[in-house]
Design an enzyme around this catalytic site. Sequence first.
Site, PDB file in Angstrom:
ATOM      1  N   ASP A   1     -14.047   5.122  -0.343  1.00 61.96           N
ATOM      2  CA  ASP A   1     -14.681   4.415   0.967  1.00 61.96           C
ATOM      3  C   ASP A   1     -15.778   5.293   1.461  1.00 61.96           C
ATOM      4  OD1 ASP A   1     -13.558   1.892   0.676  1.00 61.96           O
ATOM      5  OD2 ASP A   1     -12.354   2.133   2.614  1.00 61.96           O
TER       6      ASP A   1
ATOM      7  N   TYR B   1       0.211 -13.487  -0.080  1.00 65.95           N
ATOM      8  CA  TYR B   1       0.831 -13.155  -1.215  1.00 65.95           C
ATOM      9  C   TYR B   1       2.296 -12.395  -1.204  1.00 65.95           C
ATOM     10  CZ  TYR B   1      -1.926  -8.887  -1.163  1.00 65.95           C
ATOM     11  OH  TYR B   1      -2.633  -7.584  -0.725  1.00 65.95           O
TER      12      TYR B   1
ATOM     13  N   ARG C   1       0.974  -1.261  -0.025  1.00 67.08           N
ATOM     14  CA  ARG C   1       0.174  -0.182   0.006  1.00 67.08           C
ATOM     15  C   ARG C   1       0.934   1.300  -0.116  1.00 67.08           C
ATOM     16  NH1 ARG C   1      -5.297  -0.435   2.280  1.00 67.08           N
ATOM     17  NH2 ARG C   1      -6.027  -2.377   2.080  1.00 67.08           N
TER      18      ARG C   1
HETATM   19  C1  LIG Z   1      -8.289  -6.245   5.172  1.00 62.48           C
HETATM   20  C2  LIG Z   1      -8.616  -5.491   3.924  1.00 62.48           C
HETATM   21  C3  LIG Z   1      -7.884  -5.701   2.702  1.00 62.48           C
HETATM   22  C4  LIG Z   1      -8.260  -5.081   1.567  1.00 62.48           C
HETATM   23  N1  LIG Z   1      -7.748  -5.381   0.566  1.00 62.48           N
HETATM   24  C5  LIG Z   1      -8.025  -4.783  -0.814  1.00 62.48           C
HETATM   25  C6  LIG Z   1      -7.381  -5.163  -1.861  1.00 62.48           C
HETATM   26  O1  LIG Z   1      -6.777  -6.034  -1.926  1.00 62.48           O
HETATM   27  N2  LIG Z   1      -7.654  -4.285  -3.118  1.00 62.48           N
HETATM   28  C7  LIG Z   1      -8.508  -3.318  -3.033  1.00 62.48           C
HETATM   29  O2  LIG Z   1      -8.650  -2.584  -4.024  1.00 62.48           O
HETATM   30  N3  LIG Z   1      -9.014  -2.693  -1.791  1.00 62.48           N
HETATM   31  C8  LIG Z   1      -8.882  -3.414  -0.708  1.00 62.48           C
HETATM   32  N4  LIG Z   1      -9.296  -3.090   0.630  1.00 62.48           N
HETATM   33  C9  LIG Z   1     -10.090  -1.724   0.420  1.00 62.48           C
HETATM   34  C10 LIG Z   1      -9.157  -0.676   0.424  1.00 62.48           C
HETATM   35  O3  LIG Z   1      -8.066  -0.502   1.428  1.00 62.48           O
HETATM   36  C11 LIG Z   1      -9.938   0.724   0.561  1.00 62.48           C
HETATM   37  O4  LIG Z   1     -11.028   0.454  -0.026  1.00 62.48           O
HETATM   38  C12 LIG Z   1      -9.198   1.908   0.190  1.00 62.48           C
HETATM   39  O5  LIG Z   1      -8.035   2.027   0.873  1.00 62.48           O
HETATM   40  C13 LIG Z   1     -10.030   3.143   0.442  1.00 62.48           C
HETATM   41  O6  LIG Z   1      -9.373   4.376   0.082  1.00 62.48           O
HETATM   42  P1  LIG Z   1     -10.129   5.563   0.253  1.00 62.48           P
HETATM   43  O7  LIG Z   1      -8.976   6.819  -0.115  1.00 62.48           O
HETATM   44  O8  LIG Z   1     -11.341   5.779  -0.125  1.00 62.48           O
HETATM   45  O9  LIG Z   1     -10.203   5.793   2.119  1.00 62.48           O
HETATM   46  P2  LIG Z   1      -9.113   5.835   3.227  1.00 62.48           P
HETATM   47  O10 LIG Z   1      -8.053   4.979   2.791  1.00 62.48           O
HETATM   48  O11 LIG Z   1      -9.624   5.450   4.192  1.00 62.48           O
HETATM   49  O12 LIG Z   1      -8.565   7.316   3.372  1.00 62.48           O
HETATM   50  C14 LIG Z   1      -9.118   8.281   3.727  1.00 62.48           C
HETATM   51  C15 LIG Z   1      -8.256   9.238   4.248  1.00 62.48           C
HETATM   52  O13 LIG Z   1      -9.009  10.412   4.632  1.00 62.48           O
HETATM   53  C16 LIG Z   1      -8.441  11.064   5.857  1.00 62.48           C
HETATM   54  N5  LIG Z   1      -9.602  11.646   6.761  1.00 62.48           N
HETATM   55  C17 LIG Z   1     -10.574  10.867   7.332  1.00 62.48           C
HETATM   56  N6  LIG Z   1     -11.437  11.875   7.760  1.00 62.48           N
HETATM   57  C18 LIG Z   1     -10.942  13.135   7.529  1.00 62.48           C
HETATM   58  C19 LIG Z   1     -11.416  14.434   7.931  1.00 62.48           C
HETATM   59  N7  LIG Z   1     -12.370  14.529   8.710  1.00 62.48           N
HETATM   60  N8  LIG Z   1     -10.359  15.567   7.605  1.00 62.48           N
HETATM   61  C20 LIG Z   1      -9.423  15.172   6.911  1.00 62.48           C
HETATM   62  N9  LIG Z   1      -9.005  14.011   6.370  1.00 62.48           N
HETATM   63  C21 LIG Z   1      -9.701  12.838   6.756  1.00 62.48           C
HETATM   64  C22 LIG Z   1      -7.905   9.757   6.566  1.00 62.48           C
HETATM   65  O14 LIG Z   1      -6.828  10.154   7.590  1.00 62.48           O
HETATM   66  C23 LIG Z   1      -7.270   9.015   5.217  1.00 62.48           C
HETATM   67  O15 LIG Z   1      -6.049   9.306   5.051  1.00 62.48           O
HETATM   68  C24 LIG Z   1      -9.100  -3.657   1.535  1.00 62.48           C
HETATM   69  C25 LIG Z   1      -9.606  -3.344   2.869  1.00 62.48           C
HETATM   70  C26 LIG Z   1      -9.394  -4.169   3.931  1.00 62.48           C
HETATM   71  C27 LIG Z   1      -9.804  -3.834   5.357  1.00 62.48           C
END
Ligand SMILES: Cc1cc2nc3c(=O)[nH]c(=O)nc-3n(C[C@H](O)[C@H](O)[C@H](O)COP(=O)(O)OP(=O)(O)OC[C@H]3O[C@@H](n4cnc5c(N)ncnc54)[C@H](O)[C@@H]3O)c2cc1C
Length: 417
Positions: free
Chosen positions: A314, A237, A129
């Site tokens: 997410d 993996y 990641r």
């Molecule tokens: C066990 C596990 C395995 C996974 N494996 C995979 C995989 O193999 N392949 C895949 O595609 N996905 C996988 N996922 C899913 C993936 O990790 C997430 O869907 C993805 O990281 C979401 O990214 P995001 O940027 O939307 O959210 P996040 O990664 O949650 O990022 C949100 C960001 O917003 C910030 N934030 C939150 N609130 C605020 C606020 N109020 N003000 C300012 N900043 C804020 C946080 O600090 C964070 O940096 C997996 C998930 C899990 C739990």
Amino acid sequence: MHESVAYHPLVAANSAVQERSKEGDQADVVIVGGGIGGLATAYALACMGVTVRVLERAAEFAEIGAGLQLAPNATRILRRFDLLDDVRATAVAPRRLVGMNAVTGDLLTTLDLDDVEERYGAPYIVTHRSDLLDVLLARCVAEPSIILETGKQVTAIADHGDSVQIDCADGTGYSTGAVLGADGLTSTTRSLFSDDEPICSGYVAYRGAVPVQDVARHASLDDVVIWIGPGLHLVQYPLRGGELYNQVAVFRSDEFAAGKTDWGTPEELDRRFADTCKPVQDALPSLLRDRRWAMSDRLPLRRWSAGRVALLGDAAHPMLQYLAQGACQAIEDSEVLGDTLGQVAGKQPSTAMVTEAFAEYERLRLEQASTVQRTARVWGDIWHVDGIAMTLRDEAFQLRDPDDFRRIDWLYGERPA
Ligand SMILES: Cc1cc2nc3c(=O)[nH]c(=O)nc-3n(C[C@H](O)[C@H](O)[C@H](O)COP(=O)(O)OP(=O)(O)OC[C@H]3O[C@@H](n4cnc5c(N)ncnc54)[C@H](O)[C@@H]3O)c2cc1C
């Protein structure tokens, strides 16, 4: 030893963020959250001529020290934005996805990945990641039209019609033409659209990448191996050219079901995995146990946007991880947002123009991502069945051909523009 690989500091890119974070005042779009979804979208928008400010609440842009599978629906987009070669430099291209029964040790099914690139126009890769975030952050830092700020916890977002006001916990505020909530599962931005809460599945995950030599026995250094069993699974993996080995152990907690607050403990992990086969047992000592994650999702929303505010990643469509698609779907969002908001770049867009761009984004993305969200739950149910259902599942899996992609085309295949 585990600590040193569990967190990749992204040092160079983060110190460049500190040097550049105060440059420039105005941005067409503010993105709340600088995870994979937020940074991918910032870069996609910048490529389309949109100026962007990213507000990240953490002190640094960082990811947890674990692996990520990136399917062709995401790597195709990384290639379009000329990011794929950089990501591939540290990634591994597995030969197969392998499904095993975690109790009997039987081989259930394989998906041959050799022809994936030919079939879908992009590869299936697994990456650390931090390595992916590092690539995204380095590109965002180098892009003059992106302002990156850390230590900015967004506490309030108010759409005033002709602009949006954002307030942060440190007392700073920003006015902008559009806001994208990329703030993850517990999104603050989402509360503008729904009063729903994350739904805990009662499953817990232990995960992390460790030096490959710390793993007593690995299933394979060429494949993604998924051991599935009643109420549990283990994914393994290799990462970084086989230097690291990623392991994710997940189980349904009886203690959660019993209403205990301290549930999913390492002791419960050992109890739940006690009946698994030897290769799974052998993996357990090298699992990182100092941190665990409750697995949660939410139900699909009917809308991801209103006025000048929209959700992505997410924040929009949190899903259980069983299809390994959460980040892939966030990357798909980033591409469509680049294309739709890119059309109003530099035009000081009216509310109607922004609303229209967001409506197009929803039209192209909402149904697909919602289907992935729902299917991920079903897929988890299939992995975790017991008794006669397990026997029937195993028989059905064993009848599959390794090159049968019929049930995957909808997910990995290219969608009409
Ligand atoms: C066990 C596990 C395995 C996974 N494996 C995979 C995989 O193999 N392949 C895949 O595609 N996905 C996988 N996922 C899913 C993936 O990790 C997430 O869907 C993805 O990281 C979401 O990214 P995001 O940027 O939307 O959210 P996040 O990664 O949650 O990022 C949100 C960001 O917003 C910030 N934030 C939150 N609130 C605020 C606020 N109020 N003000 C300012 N900043 C804020 C946080 O600090 C964070 O940096 C997996 C998930 C899990 C739990």
